[in-house]
Enzyme design. Sequence first.
Site, short mmCIF file in Angstrom:
data_model
loop_
_atom_site.label_atom_id
_atom_site.label_comp_id
_atom_site.label_asym_id
_atom_site.label_seq_id
_atom_site.Cartn_x
_atom_site.Cartn_y
_atom_site.Cartn_z
N THR A 14 51.04 -7.62 108.14
CA THR A 14 50.83 -9.22 108.13
C THR A 14 50.95 -9.76 106.92
OG1 THR A 14 48.60 -8.41 107.43
CG2 THR A 14 48.97 -8.65 109.81
N VAL A 17 56.23 -9.63 103.10
CA VAL A 17 57.18 -8.67 103.37
C VAL A 17 57.13 -7.99 104.47
CG1 VAL A 17 58.25 -6.64 102.43
CG2 VAL A 17 57.55 -8.37 100.80
N CYS A 133 62.25 -6.58 93.31
CA CYS A 133 63.17 -7.47 93.90
C CYS A 133 64.08 -8.19 93.08
CB CYS A 133 62.07 -8.55 94.43
SG CYS A 133 60.74 -9.27 93.44
N SER A 163 56.37 -16.40 96.18
CA SER A 163 56.41 -15.48 97.18
C SER A 163 56.33 -14.21 96.72
CB SER A 163 57.51 -15.55 98.13
OG SER A 163 58.69 -15.59 97.69
N GLY A 164 56.83 -13.72 95.50
CA GLY A 164 56.82 -12.43 94.87
C GLY A 164 55.46 -12.14 94.58
N HIS A 246 64.31 -15.95 94.11
CA HIS A 246 64.16 -15.67 92.68
C HIS A 246 65.69 -16.05 92.20
CE1 HIS A 246 60.51 -13.95 93.23
NE2 HIS A 246 60.73 -12.71 93.07
#
Length: 340
Positions: A14, A17, A133, A163-164, A246
Amino acid sequence: MKKEKYNVAVVGATGAVGEQMREVLEERLFPVGELRLLASERSAGQFLEFRGEEFRVEVLREDSFNGIHIALLSAGGNVSANSAPLAVAAGSVVVDNTAHFRMEPDVPLVVPEVNPNEIAHYKRRGIIANPNCSTIQMVVALKPIHDAARIKRIVVSSYQSVSGAGRIAMEELGQQTAALFSGKELKKEKFPHQIAFNCIPHIDTFLDGGYTKEEMKMVNETRKILGDASLRITATAVRVPVFCGHSESVNIETEKKLTAKDVKAILREAPGVLLCDDPERNIYPMAIDAVGKDATLVGRIREDDSVPNGINLWIVADNLRKGAALNAVQIAEILIRDYL
């Protein structure tokens, strides 16, 4: 005899990623037999779509990996530390997206465009590690240059989207942006400072010497992936108010002289790279262009006149996709093609 279908588990299904993993498996027509979506008790019970069907998210338990061929883990280092051995014991091959196993010498750290042959070593532990990432997109761009001229030194500054740091971080950026425009109170939960309209030069915890864990991940993982412990690397990681994607400013010094034209020619043919470099037409990589794309975008390529054999590059990628989910699924594709 090679299987026609493979049972796949997604741990952290959920999360941001995990959602991308499900999408990438579907888009790339991965031969999924059974799909098992796993998460914590807090997230269990939700229904998520895959290939037009609704799948119920189950609680991650000790027996969750029975009958699973490939386990894609992306629910945090502590979860991977506990669940990866359970998956391996149940007969699964683990592709782990956390930092927990990356620097262990008997666990391959793999970017398929860079060091796919390392996947063969999964048999040592039954685990393959997905790199950070920011590391992934950088080595995709630098590996063909390293092969052509051997890179001696890398100076990288990363400009990393929220979001990282997960879905909560994305919500925080949205909330703060709306609050600033409406005169409401800003909430700070995920970041130590306001992230809306701000840049925070701090990702992960600080270490002795002043670097952060995120910065040292880029240093140590790059050396391991490129197989060159002598590489001199320094990194600065900055969180920026971008939802996804990124960006990195990368300066390299090579042993052999390469012109900017040489580097562009190399990258045009490089797997996983999309050259976006026509500044006269305002064409260069941007985070908004990378979202949803498989490729790593590279541009602003120019020679650094301040040092011999210096080159500057600007590298951008979707951190949830190539920086995490896609890289993991690409590893799984090689696994079923060559090893399972």
